[in-house]
Scaffold this motif. Structure first.
Motif, PDB file in Angstrom:
ATOM      1  N   MET A  98     -49.324 -10.376 -44.263  1.00 39.21           N
ATOM      2  CA  MET A  98     -48.969 -11.757 -44.039  1.00 39.21           C
ATOM      3  C   MET A  98     -47.614 -12.019 -44.677  1.00 39.21           C
ATOM      4  SD  MET A  98     -50.906 -15.195 -45.294  1.00 39.21           S
ATOM      5  CE  MET A  98     -52.016 -15.293 -43.920  1.00 39.21           C
ATOM      6  N   SER A  99     -46.689 -12.632 -43.937  1.00 38.11           N
ATOM      7  CA  SER A  99     -45.334 -12.809 -44.434  1.00 38.11           C
ATOM      8  C   SER A  99     -45.234 -13.828 -45.556  1.00 38.11           C
ATOM      9  CB  SER A  99     -44.399 -13.204 -43.288  1.00 38.11           C
ATOM     10  OG  SER A  99     -44.784 -14.448 -42.761  1.00 38.11           O
ATOM     11  N   GLY A 100     -46.157 -14.772 -45.665  1.00 45.31           N
ATOM     12  CA  GLY A 100     -46.098 -15.774 -46.718  1.00 45.31           C
ATOM     13  C   GLY A 100     -46.698 -15.313 -48.025  1.00 45.31           C
ATOM     14  N   HIS A 101     -47.224 -14.103 -48.063  1.00 47.71           N
ATOM     15  CA  HIS A 101     -47.854 -13.580 -49.270  1.00 47.71           C
ATOM     16  C   HIS A 101     -46.858 -13.526 -50.421  1.00 47.71           C
ATOM     17  CE1 HIS A 101     -50.609 -11.321 -51.749  1.00 47.71           C
ATOM     18  NE2 HIS A 101     -49.644 -10.449 -51.980  1.00 47.71           N
ATOM     19  N   GLY A 102     -47.252 -14.091 -51.558  1.00 59.34           N
ATOM     20  CA  GLY A 102     -46.397 -14.064 -52.741  1.00 59.34           C
ATOM     21  C   GLY A 102     -45.447 -15.242 -52.854  1.00 59.34           C
ATOM     22  N   ALA A 103     -45.476 -16.155 -51.898  1.00 60.92           N
ATOM     23  CA  ALA A 103     -44.577 -17.309 -51.951  1.00 60.92           C
ATOM     24  C   ALA A 103     -44.934 -18.201 -53.129  1.00 60.92           C
ATOM     25  CB  ALA A 103     -44.677 -18.104 -50.646  1.00 60.92           C
ATOM     26  N   THR A 110     -42.636 -11.521 -31.542  1.00 56.86           N
ATOM     27  CA  THR A 110     -43.287 -12.202 -30.428  1.00 56.86           C
ATOM     28  C   THR A 110     -43.203 -13.719 -30.596  1.00 56.86           C
ATOM     29  OG1 THR A 110     -45.446 -12.341 -31.511  1.00 56.86           O
ATOM     30  CG2 THR A 110     -44.987 -10.331 -30.223  1.00 56.86           C
ATOM     31  N   GLU A 111     -43.375 -14.429 -29.508  1.00 57.32           N
ATOM     32  CA  GLU A 111     -43.408 -15.891 -29.571  1.00 57.32           C
ATOM     33  C   GLU A 111     -44.579 -16.376 -30.424  1.00 57.32           C
ATOM     34  OE1 GLU A 111     -43.212 -19.792 -26.668  1.00 57.32           O
ATOM     35  OE2 GLU A 111     -43.581 -17.836 -25.773  1.00 57.32           O
ATOM     36  N   GLU A 112     -45.691 -15.657 -30.371  1.00 57.77           N
ATOM     37  CA  GLU A 112     -46.864 -16.027 -31.162  1.00 57.77           C
ATOM     38  C   GLU A 112     -46.545 -16.023 -32.663  1.00 57.77           C
ATOM     39  OE1 GLU A 112     -46.964 -13.701 -28.627  1.00 57.77           O
ATOM     40  OE2 GLU A 112     -47.823 -15.171 -27.241  1.00 57.77           O
ATOM     41  N   GLN A 113     -45.763 -15.052 -33.117  1.00 60.67           N
ATOM     42  CA  GLN A 113     -45.361 -15.023 -34.524  1.00 60.67           C
ATOM     43  C   GLN A 113     -44.545 -16.267 -34.874  1.00 60.67           C
ATOM     44  OE1 GLN A 113     -43.276 -11.304 -34.902  1.00 60.67           O
ATOM     45  NE2 GLN A 113     -45.139 -10.156 -35.377  1.00 60.67           N
ATOM     46  N   GLY A 114     -43.673 -16.676 -33.984  1.00 58.17           N
ATOM     47  CA  GLY A 114     -42.883 -17.890 -34.208  1.00 58.17           C
ATOM     48  C   GLY A 114     -43.759 -19.120 -34.282  1.00 58.17           C
ATOM     49  N   LEU A 115     -44.694 -19.238 -33.379  1.00 54.00           N
ATOM     50  CA  LEU A 115     -45.613 -20.371 -33.388  1.00 54.00           C
ATOM     51  C   LEU A 115     -46.435 -20.411 -34.668  1.00 54.00           C
ATOM     52  CD1 LEU A 115     -46.784 -20.142 -29.672  1.00 54.00           C
ATOM     53  CD2 LEU A 115     -45.371 -21.971 -30.674  1.00 54.00           C
ATOM     54  N   ASP A 116     -46.796 -19.245 -35.190  1.00 53.14           N
ATOM     55  CA  ASP A 116     -47.605 -19.170 -36.409  1.00 53.14           C
ATOM     56  C   ASP A 116     -46.811 -19.569 -37.649  1.00 53.14           C
ATOM     57  OD1 ASP A 116     -50.139 -18.634 -37.573  1.00 53.14           O
ATOM     58  OD2 ASP A 116     -49.353 -16.737 -38.350  1.00 53.14           O
ATOM     59  N   LEU A 124     -46.779 -25.910 -36.936  1.00 47.67           N
ATOM     60  CA  LEU A 124     -47.546 -26.653 -35.935  1.00 47.67           C
ATOM     61  C   LEU A 124     -49.023 -26.663 -36.320  1.00 47.67           C
ATOM     62  CD1 LEU A 124     -45.850 -24.931 -32.880  1.00 47.67           C
ATOM     63  CD2 LEU A 124     -45.450 -27.292 -33.637  1.00 47.67           C
ATOM     64  N   GLU A 125     -49.786 -27.514 -35.680  1.00 46.80           N
ATOM     65  CA  GLU A 125     -51.223 -27.513 -35.941  1.00 46.80           C
ATOM     66  C   GLU A 125     -51.768 -26.107 -35.659  1.00 46.80           C
ATOM     67  OE1 GLU A 125     -55.261 -29.689 -34.352  1.00 46.80           O
ATOM     68  OE2 GLU A 125     -53.353 -30.751 -34.203  1.00 46.80           O
ATOM     69  N   GLY A 126     -52.455 -25.535 -36.643  1.00 49.35           N
ATOM     70  CA  GLY A 126     -52.993 -24.188 -36.515  1.00 49.35           C
ATOM     71  C   GLY A 126     -52.064 -23.095 -37.012  1.00 49.35           C
ATOM     72  N   SER A 127     -50.815 -23.431 -37.357  1.00 52.04           N
ATOM     73  CA  SER A 127     -49.876 -22.441 -37.890  1.00 52.04           C
ATOM     74  C   SER A 127     -50.288 -22.066 -39.314  1.00 52.04           C
ATOM     75  CB  SER A 127     -48.447 -22.993 -37.941  1.00 52.04           C
ATOM     76  OG  SER A 127     -47.935 -23.241 -36.658  1.00 52.04           O
ATOM     77  N   SER A 128     -50.032 -20.823 -39.682  1.00 55.72           N
ATOM     78  CA  SER A 128     -50.355 -20.396 -41.043  1.00 55.72           C
ATOM     79  C   SER A 128     -49.222 -20.705 -42.029  1.00 55.72           C
ATOM     80  CB  SER A 128     -50.667 -18.894 -41.072  1.00 55.72           C
ATOM     81  OG  SER A 128     -49.519 -18.143 -40.761  1.00 55.72           O
ATOM     82  N   GLU A 129     -48.015 -20.968 -41.515  1.00 51.15           N
ATOM     83  CA  GLU A 129     -46.871 -21.237 -42.375  1.00 51.15           C
ATOM     84  C   GLU A 129     -46.033 -22.371 -41.802  1.00 51.15           C
ATOM     85  OE1 GLU A 129     -45.060 -17.549 -44.246  1.00 51.15           O
ATOM     86  OE2 GLU A 129     -45.912 -16.751 -42.387  1.00 51.15           O
ATOM     87  N   ASP A 130     -45.216 -22.968 -42.654  1.00 52.39           N
ATOM     88  CA  ASP A 130     -44.335 -24.060 -42.258  1.00 52.39           C
ATOM     89  C   ASP A 130     -42.932 -23.752 -42.778  1.00 52.39           C
ATOM     90  OD1 ASP A 130     -43.091 -26.452 -41.650  1.00 52.39           O
ATOM     91  OD2 ASP A 130     -44.693 -27.709 -42.467  1.00 52.39           O
ATOM     92  N   LYS A 131     -42.239 -22.879 -42.058  1.00 50.42           N
ATOM     93  CA  LYS A 131     -40.944 -22.384 -42.521  1.00 50.42           C
ATOM     94  C   LYS A 131     -39.856 -23.461 -42.524  1.00 50.42           C
ATOM     95  CE  LYS A 131     -42.162 -18.235 -43.514  1.00 50.42           C
ATOM     96  NZ  LYS A 131     -42.238 -17.842 -44.913  1.00 50.42           N
ATOM     97  N   GLY A 132     -39.955 -24.472 -41.691  1.00 52.20           N
ATOM     98  CA  GLY A 132     -39.000 -25.572 -41.734  1.00 52.20           C
ATOM     99  C   GLY A 132     -39.117 -26.334 -43.048  1.00 52.20           C
ATOM    100  N   TYR A 133     -40.348 -26.616 -43.451  1.00 51.78           N
ATOM    101  CA  TYR A 133     -40.595 -27.301 -44.715  1.00 51.78           C
ATOM    102  C   TYR A 133     -40.079 -26.446 -45.869  1.00 51.78           C
ATOM    103  CZ  TYR A 133     -43.071 -30.249 -48.103  1.00 51.78           C
ATOM    104  OH  TYR A 133     -43.382 -31.101 -49.137  1.00 51.78           O
TER     105      TYR A 133
END
Length: 159
Positions: free
Chosen positions: A1-6, A122-128, A132-141
């Motif tokens: 998971m890319s957010g691990h350790g944040a 993939t586009e799915e990685q971007g959506l995640d 968005l609702e259901g996304s695991s991360e909020d990179k804009g925030y």
């Protein structure tokens, strides 16, 4: 998971009422970009940023030049984009140019640049990652909070 350790942080603990933050966003991949922009806006509102300027550019390749110009009058810049791997080396060139260009903007101007450029297979990685609702991360925030937090740190240091 890319957010691990944040780090666990909250933009609501920041006071950016005296800051100007510029947001420069690419135009590709509407749904993902809408999520990134919404997350950025939420973070800037949570951090009570006093002045926000938003600019759109065609793509992620154009982010550095707009960020450079915006950094002249802003305390921090948030750069948002989406690059999805395809079947050509285009992905590598655009990702490299955006990353190097935005890093150069920050170093040359002394202004923080929140890096909200998603580089996905993939586009799915971007959506995640788009907040968005259901996304695991909020990179804009996350990108906006990082830019504000760094601008406030630099201000505290007197630089």
């Amino acid at each position: 998971m890319s957010g691990h350790g944040a780090p666990v942080t909250n933009a609501g603990e920041l006071n950016g009422e005296n800051l100007t933050v510029a947001v420069v966003a690419a135009s590709w991949h509407d749904q993902i970009m809408d999520g990134l922009l919404d997350g950025t806006r939420r973070a800037l509102t949570d951090a009570r940023v006093g002045n926000v300027v938003e600019v759109r550019v065609p793509g992620s390749f154009e982010l550095p030049v707009a960020a450079r110009r915006l950094a002249e009058t802003a305390d921090a810049v948030v750069a948002l984009g989406v690059v999805i791997r395809g079947g050509t080396p285009h992905f590598d060139y655009v990702c490299s140019a955006a990353t190097t260009g935005l890093t150069d903007v920050s170093v040359v101007t002394g202004k923080p640049v929140g890096f909200g450029v998603l580089t996905c297979d993939t586009e799915e990685q971007g959506l995640d990652r788009a907040g968005l609702e259901g996304s695991s991360e909020d990179k804009g925030y996350e990108a906006a909070e990082a830019a504000v937090r760094t601008a406030l740190t630099l201000r505290e240091l007197g630089v």
